[in-house]
Enzyme design. Structure first.
Site, short mmCIF file in Angstrom:
data_model
loop_
_atom_site.label_atom_id
_atom_site.label_comp_id
_atom_site.label_asym_id
_atom_site.label_seq_id
_atom_site.Cartn_x
_atom_site.Cartn_y
_atom_site.Cartn_z
CB CYS A 107 -0.97 -0.06 1.18
SG CYS A 107 -2.28 1.18 1.15
CG HIS A 108 -0.24 5.00 1.54
ND1 HIS A 108 -1.46 4.40 1.39
CD2 HIS A 108 -0.38 6.27 1.09
CE1 HIS A 108 -2.31 5.27 0.88
NE2 HIS A 108 -1.69 6.41 0.68
#
Length: 188
Positions: A107-108
């Protein structure tokens, strides 16, 4: 001895991206250890509100990379944004990379890989809003469930957790000499 996977997270980690890969790795027979800048417990973010808390096992200062087979970095927007400002976190990521140990980031969390300056010329993926940051750090960014390049394993979002977990578990099994097993039934 069972291979250990270090997980680094802080308050605001995406709950599914810590809990599900951790459960999958443990179900596959590997130990996990959660390190954080905080002590006690940290609280997850579950889609649109605060989620569950998890206990922190060790402080970042107590992490010795030699004790671990791999590193797992869960995402969420807040978690990696806070962690990328922590010099010790970046040092640990660099140490894992220098030792050529698997680093699984979802994800991030690939923001952390960019901050550690280890993605130049490497193929990775991540959440759509950070892809320009990853490209600016020199990465070849792809839009796929899992991107593997050398010791790096990256994924885009919670929907990718089964494939993300399978990739990490396959690496751990290869490192520990375990026979490959069909993992599709064991990974959620």
């Amino acid at each position: 001895m069972t291979a250990k996977v270090l997980i680094i997270a802080t308050n605001g980690f995406e709950q599914s991206e810590l809990m599900q890969p951790r459960a999958n790795v443990e179900k596959a027979g590997f130990e996990t250890v959660l390190a954080s800048p905080e002590s006690g417990s940290i609280k997850g973010w579950d889609q649109k509100d605060w989620g569950e808390s998890v206990d922190v096992d060790i402080s970042l200062d107590d992490v010795d990379v030699d004790d671990y087979a791999a590193l797992l970095l869960p995402g969420g927007q807040m978690n990696p944004d806070i962690l990328r400002m922590d010099d010790r976190v970046i040092d640990i990521i660099e140490e894992f990379d220098n030792a050529d140990k698997p680093i699984a980031s979802i994800c991030h969390a690939p923001w952390l890989l960019a901050e550690a300056d280890i993605i130049d010329g490497r193929t990775i993926t991540g959440w759509p809003s950070i892809r320009t940051d990853l490209e600016n750090a020199g990465a070849d960014v792809v839009d796929q469930e899992v991107a593997e390049d050398g010791n790096l394993i990256t994924s885009r979002n919670p929907d990718d957790i089964p494939a993300f977990s399978e990739a990490l578990i396959a690496r751990l099994r290869a490192l520990s000499g375990s026979e490959e097993e069909e993992m599709s039934d064991s990974v959620a």
